[in-house]
Motif scaffolding. Sequence first.
Motif, mmCIF file in Angstrom:
data_model
loop_
_atom_site.group_PDB
_atom_site.id
_atom_site.type_symbol
_atom_site.label_atom_id
_atom_site.label_comp_id
_atom_site.label_asym_id
_atom_site.label_seq_id
_atom_site.Cartn_x
_atom_site.Cartn_y
_atom_site.Cartn_z
ATOM 1 N N MET A 1 46.297 47.398 31.693
ATOM 2 C CA MET A 1 45.456 46.502 30.911
ATOM 3 C C MET A 1 45.512 45.107 31.542
ATOM 4 O O MET A 1 46.584 44.541 31.716
ATOM 5 N N ILE A 2 44.372 44.583 31.886
ATOM 6 C CA ILE A 2 44.273 43.234 32.433
ATOM 7 C C ILE A 2 44.098 42.264 31.261
ATOM 8 O O ILE A 2 43.283 42.501 30.376
ATOM 9 N N THR A 3 44.882 41.192 31.257
ATOM 10 C CA THR A 3 44.790 40.211 30.185
ATOM 11 C C THR A 3 44.444 38.833 30.748
ATOM 12 O O THR A 3 44.663 38.558 31.930
ATOM 13 N N LYS A 4 43.933 37.992 29.889
ATOM 14 C CA LYS A 4 43.533 36.642 30.263
ATOM 15 C C LYS A 4 44.678 35.913 30.959
ATOM 16 O O LYS A 4 45.817 35.941 30.501
ATOM 17 N N GLY A 5 44.360 35.279 32.088
ATOM 18 C CA GLY A 5 45.345 34.500 32.818
ATOM 19 C C GLY A 5 46.075 35.256 33.911
ATOM 20 O O GLY A 5 46.759 34.648 34.724
ATOM 21 N N GLN A 6 45.934 36.589 33.954
ATOM 22 C CA GLN A 6 46.601 37.377 34.988
ATOM 23 C C GLN A 6 45.928 37.168 36.335
ATOM 24 O O GLN A 6 44.707 37.115 36.427
ATOM 25 N N ARG A 7 46.750 37.063 37.380
ATOM 26 C CA ARG A 7 46.215 37.031 38.738
ATOM 27 C C ARG A 7 45.916 38.463 39.155
ATOM 28 O O ARG A 7 46.717 39.368 38.914
ATOM 29 N N VAL A 8 44.762 38.645 39.757
ATOM 30 C CA VAL A 8 44.349 39.969 40.206
ATOM 31 C C VAL A 8 43.859 39.889 41.640
ATOM 32 O O VAL A 8 43.608 38.795 42.166
ATOM 33 N N LYS A 9 43.766 41.042 42.267
ATOM 34 C CA LYS A 9 43.168 41.106 43.601
ATOM 35 C C LYS A 9 42.270 42.329 43.639
ATOM 36 O O LYS A 9 42.469 43.297 42.889
ATOM 37 N N PHE A 10 41.275 42.260 44.507
ATOM 38 C CA PHE A 10 40.365 43.383 44.656
ATOM 39 C C PHE A 10 41.017 44.449 45.520
ATOM 40 O O PHE A 10 41.712 44.145 46.482
ATOM 41 N N LYS A 22 42.318 34.244 48.854
ATOM 42 C CA LYS A 22 41.760 33.589 47.663
ATOM 43 C C LYS A 22 42.526 34.024 46.424
ATOM 44 O O LYS A 22 43.109 35.104 46.378
ATOM 45 N N THR A 23 42.503 33.173 45.415
ATOM 46 C CA THR A 23 43.169 33.473 44.149
ATOM 47 C C THR A 23 42.114 33.841 43.108
ATOM 48 O O THR A 23 41.192 33.065 42.843
ATOM 49 N N PHE A 24 42.259 35.023 42.533
ATOM 50 C CA PHE A 24 41.374 35.498 41.476
ATOM 51 C C PHE A 24 42.186 35.603 40.186
ATOM 52 O O PHE A 24 43.303 36.129 40.197
ATOM 53 N N VAL A 25 41.623 35.110 39.087
ATOM 54 C CA VAL A 25 42.308 35.110 37.797
ATOM 55 C C VAL A 25 41.379 35.674 36.735
ATOM 56 O O VAL A 25 40.183 35.344 36.708
ATOM 57 N N ALA A 26 41.934 36.493 35.842
ATOM 58 C CA ALA A 26 41.153 37.025 34.725
ATOM 59 C C ALA A 26 40.852 35.913 33.731
ATOM 60 O O ALA A 26 41.739 35.165 33.337
ATOM 61 N N VAL A 27 39.592 35.791 33.350
ATOM 62 C CA VAL A 27 39.143 34.762 32.418
ATOM 63 C C VAL A 27 39.278 35.238 30.978
ATOM 64 O O VAL A 27 39.426 34.438 30.055
ATOM 65 N N ASP A 28 39.220 36.538 30.781
ATOM 66 C CA ASP A 28 39.323 37.105 29.435
ATOM 67 C C ASP A 28 40.117 38.404 29.507
ATOM 68 O O ASP A 28 40.516 38.831 30.581
ATOM 69 N N ASP A 29 40.347 39.004 28.377
ATOM 70 C CA ASP A 29 41.042 40.293 28.324
ATOM 71 C C ASP A 29 40.069 41.407 28.683
ATOM 72 O O ASP A 29 38.870 41.320 28.396
ATOM 73 N N GLU A 30 40.613 42.447 29.271
ATOM 74 C CA GLU A 30 39.817 43.631 29.601
ATOM 75 C C GLU A 30 39.147 44.165 28.342
ATOM 76 O O GLU A 30 39.750 44.229 27.277
ATOM 77 N N SER A 31 37.876 44.535 28.472
ATOM 78 C CA SER A 31 37.134 45.089 27.352
ATOM 79 C C SER A 31 36.126 46.104 27.873
ATOM 80 O O SER A 31 35.349 45.793 28.782
ATOM 81 N N LYS A 32 36.175 47.299 27.331
ATOM 82 C CA LYS A 32 35.245 48.367 27.699
ATOM 83 C C LYS A 32 35.242 48.638 29.199
ATOM 84 O O LYS A 32 34.208 48.897 29.800
ATOM 85 N N GLY A 33 36.425 48.537 29.823
ATOM 86 C CA GLY A 33 36.559 48.855 31.231
ATOM 87 C C GLY A 33 36.091 47.766 32.179
ATOM 88 O O GLY A 33 35.981 47.987 33.377
ATOM 89 N N ARG A 34 35.840 46.571 31.650
ATOM 90 C CA ARG A 34 35.382 45.460 32.481
ATOM 91 C C ARG A 34 36.179 44.199 32.146
ATOM 92 O O ARG A 34 36.747 44.072 31.074
ATOM 93 N N VAL A 35 36.191 43.266 33.105
ATOM 94 C CA VAL A 35 36.862 41.992 32.898
ATOM 95 C C VAL A 35 36.143 40.935 33.724
ATOM 96 O O VAL A 35 35.585 41.228 34.777
ATOM 97 N N THR A 36 36.139 39.706 33.233
ATOM 98 C CA THR A 36 35.564 38.589 33.976
ATOM 99 C C THR A 36 36.665 37.950 34.802
ATOM 100 O O THR A 36 37.746 37.667 34.284
ATOM 101 N N VAL A 37 36.401 37.740 36.094
ATOM 102 C CA VAL A 37 37.372 37.088 36.965
ATOM 103 C C VAL A 37 36.745 35.848 37.586
ATOM 104 O O VAL A 37 35.540 35.784 37.807
#
Length: 65
Positions: A1-10, A22-37
């Motif tokens: 589960m990806i949550t807001k503020g987590q650093r992620v990579k592709f 580059k640094t990618f960060v989740a803007v919101d919590d995962e929802s319906k299998g998608r997340v904004t980064v």
Amino acid sequence: MITKGQRVKFKPEWSDPGDESKTFVAVDDESKGRVTVVCLLGLAINPTQVVRVDMIQQEGSDNAT
């Protein structure tokens, strides 16, 4: 589960050249299998995108989240 503020990579199959520096960060919590980064580039408005969670993983992790 990806949550807001987590650093992620592709995952390699979804990354572009240079993404590893580059640094990618989740803007919101995962929802319906998608997340904004957001890509933190130091701009007034940084680029954001909505991606499927199977395209990314937590930074520092080799496992999908």
